[in-house]
Structure formats: C-alpha cells, structure tokens
Design an enzyme around this catalytic site. Structure first.
Site, short mmCIF file in Angstrom:
data_model
loop_
_atom_site.label_atom_id
_atom_site.label_comp_id
_atom_site.label_asym_id
_atom_site.label_seq_id
_atom_site.Cartn_x
_atom_site.Cartn_y
_atom_site.Cartn_z
N LYS A 235 -12.04 85.23 9.44
CA LYS A 235 -13.04 85.09 8.38
C LYS A 235 -14.42 85.39 8.95
O LYS A 235 -14.68 85.26 10.15
CB LYS A 235 -13.01 83.71 7.74
CG LYS A 235 -13.38 82.54 8.68
CD LYS A 235 -14.88 82.30 8.82
CE LYS A 235 -15.19 81.25 9.90
NZ LYS A 235 -16.61 81.22 10.30
N ASP B 91 -12.36 74.52 8.93
CA ASP B 91 -12.11 75.89 8.44
C ASP B 91 -10.67 76.12 7.99
O ASP B 91 -10.38 77.13 7.35
CB ASP B 91 -12.44 76.92 9.53
CG ASP B 91 -13.94 77.14 9.70
OD1 ASP B 91 -14.69 76.83 8.75
OD2 ASP B 91 -14.35 77.62 10.76
N ALA C 114 -12.87 81.92 13.23
CA ALA C 114 -11.83 80.99 12.76
C ALA C 114 -10.42 81.43 13.15
O ALA C 114 -9.46 81.19 12.41
CB ALA C 114 -11.91 80.78 11.24
#
EC number: 2.7.1.148
Length: 290
Positions: free
Chosen positions: A10, A137, A101
């Site tokens: 991400k 996350d 992430a």
C-alpha cells in the site's frame, strides 16, 4: 489443498496525525491505496501437526512469532480452536521495513487464505477486526482497494479508486523506525495535509487535484533525519513525476505519473543511483474472499 494468496503493498496518498491518544496511540486520518507490487503467500496444510511454520527466500523475514503472518495464523488457531498445522511460505517482492505495509499485507493475506483453507466462513469485516488486533495497517490490507483509515488506522471506510496511473517507488538502503518517527513528531509545528481534499479529488476522478492534494505529516520528521529520502524526492521531481510523496513513515518515496514515456524517464533516472526502484500500477479492486 495448497492455497496461494497475493499480498499487495500500500501507499499513503494522504497521511495526517491529529493528536496523541490517552492509550499511547496516535489518532490518524489517511487515504491508503493498494499497488501492484505484491508478496506471494502460499499456505500448505501440515497433516498430523499442530504447528505454524514460516519460510521465506528473504533472510530478513523472521520465521517465528515476530512475523505478522505467523501472528495471523496463531490468532485464528486460538480464536477458533483450530488443531491443524500450516506452513506459510512468503515470497517477498515488497521491500522490508519500507513504509509499504509488507508485513501487514502478508498477515492480511494469511487471514484471508486460512479463512478459506480452514472453512471458517468469516466476512471481510470480521477478518479486518481480527487483523486490527495484529497491527494498525492489517485491517486495511484485508480490504485492499482504496480507503480512508481513521482511529489508529484500523477504522476503514472504503472509497472509490483513483484514476489509473503509474507509481514509481524508490527505497534507499536505510531503515526507519516508525515508533521513533511518531515520538519525534511535534504536531503543533507541522503542516497538516487536507485529507478531505484528497478524498474529494478521488471521488471526482480528478488526477490533477489528486496530485495537488498529496501530503504526509510524517515527512517533517523523516526528511530532516534522513537526507537520502529528501534527495530521492528532489530527484523524482526533477525527472518529471507529477506528484511525489514519502509513504508511511518512510523511507520509500513514490511518484505518481500519468504517461508511459515519463514513467520510463523517472524510472531510469532513479535506477542510476538507487538499487530498489519499482514501476507499478495502482490496484483498483478490493479483495474478494472467493
């Protein structure tokens, strides 16, 4: 039955930190979106064993309970009294400790895959709630796509995906401690990005407005401490990226680029002095449990 699951990285298109909460976490508001740079998770049943084994081709990936994918499997086993063993093979393509992430996405992919492998029948929302117990996350990574994340990052509101474009990423050969960045963040002395403006630009599919609205409050800390990150930002702008931003707490920097020829110029320019450079696309769709 072996199961293979994609675990995409991400980026944060907008990241604001509002205040420090009484529980020690920071209240955040950010827009995150998945990109087509992904690890591959393979889940292999271990008949007759009640164990979790993690293997990876990357020597920096822990193979024990420090690994978030391991934690995801352990959480499901404990929550639902699963007595089956599983081997988790992680093929890393996302750089480690990069602000992308990677570990959280591996955990989310493990949750989605084991939900199917162990026939748990959990919804995406239920998986995301479990993921939030592992890391801030992980909840977003369970959903994928594009979303506004609030709270400590675990409250997810899906939104439309941005218009398609190239994303060029460059990671300098340094590690950045997220905890240290947050510790050194002085909220009264930073410029806060307009997260709502980013959401509006995405909903309007206005690429130029998206480029104008990128912002990351954590840059105020990381860029001062790590001049290598600031240098990559400057070079990416110079080579012609439409918008340039650090992802998460860093050190990875990404550029948004609309046209193929300019993407190639930015990519080639960065390859001249940075080893880890990637040119990928935004991923529009959210994850499916099918």
């Amino acid at each position: 039955m072996r199961l293979s699951v994609k675990a995409p990285a991400k980026i944060n298109l907008s990241l604001d930190v509002l205040y420090k909460r009484p529980d020690g976490y920071h209240e955040v508001k950010m827009v995150m979106t998945t990109i087509d740079l992904a690890d591959r998770i393979e889940l292999i049943p271990l008949p007759g064993e009640d164990a979790i084994r993690v293997v990876s081709q990357n020597r920096f990936v822990p193979d024990d309970s420090r690994n978030l994918a391991y934690q995801a499997a352990q959480l499901l086993k404990e929550t639902f009294s699963i007595r089956e063993g599983v081997a988790i093979s992680i093929t890393k393509h996302i750089p480690v400790a990069a602000g992308l992430a990677g570990g959280s996405s591996d955990a989310a992919a493990t949750l989605r895959g084991l939900n199917k492998l162990w026939k748990l029948g959990l919804s995406v929302h239920e998986l995301a709630e479990l993921g939030a117990q592992i890391g801030s996350d992980v909840a977003f990574c369970v959903y994928g796509g594009t979303a506004v994340a609030t709270g400590r990052g675990e409250i997810i509101t899906p939104i439309s995906s941005p218009p398609p474009c190239w994303v060029v990423l460059a990671k300098p050969p340094i590690g950045v401690s997220t905890a240290e960045v947050y510790r050194n963040l002085q909220l009264e002395h930073v410029n806060h990005p307009d997260v709502d403006a980013m959401v509006g630009a995405i909903e309007q599919q206005d690429y130029a407005a998206i480029c104008r609205s990128v912002g990351n409050v954590l840059e105020e800390v990381t860029l001062k401490k790590y001049p290598e990150v600031a240098h990559i930002k400057e070079q990416m702008r110079r080579f012609g990226a439409d918008a340039v931003l650090m992802s998460g707490s860093g050190p990875t920097v990404f550029g948004l680029i609309e046209h193929d020829s300019r993407m190639q110029r930015v990519y080639n320019g960065l390859r001249g002095f940075c080893d880890q450079v990637f040119a990928v696309r935004l991923l529009g769709e959210r994850h499916s449990l099918d």
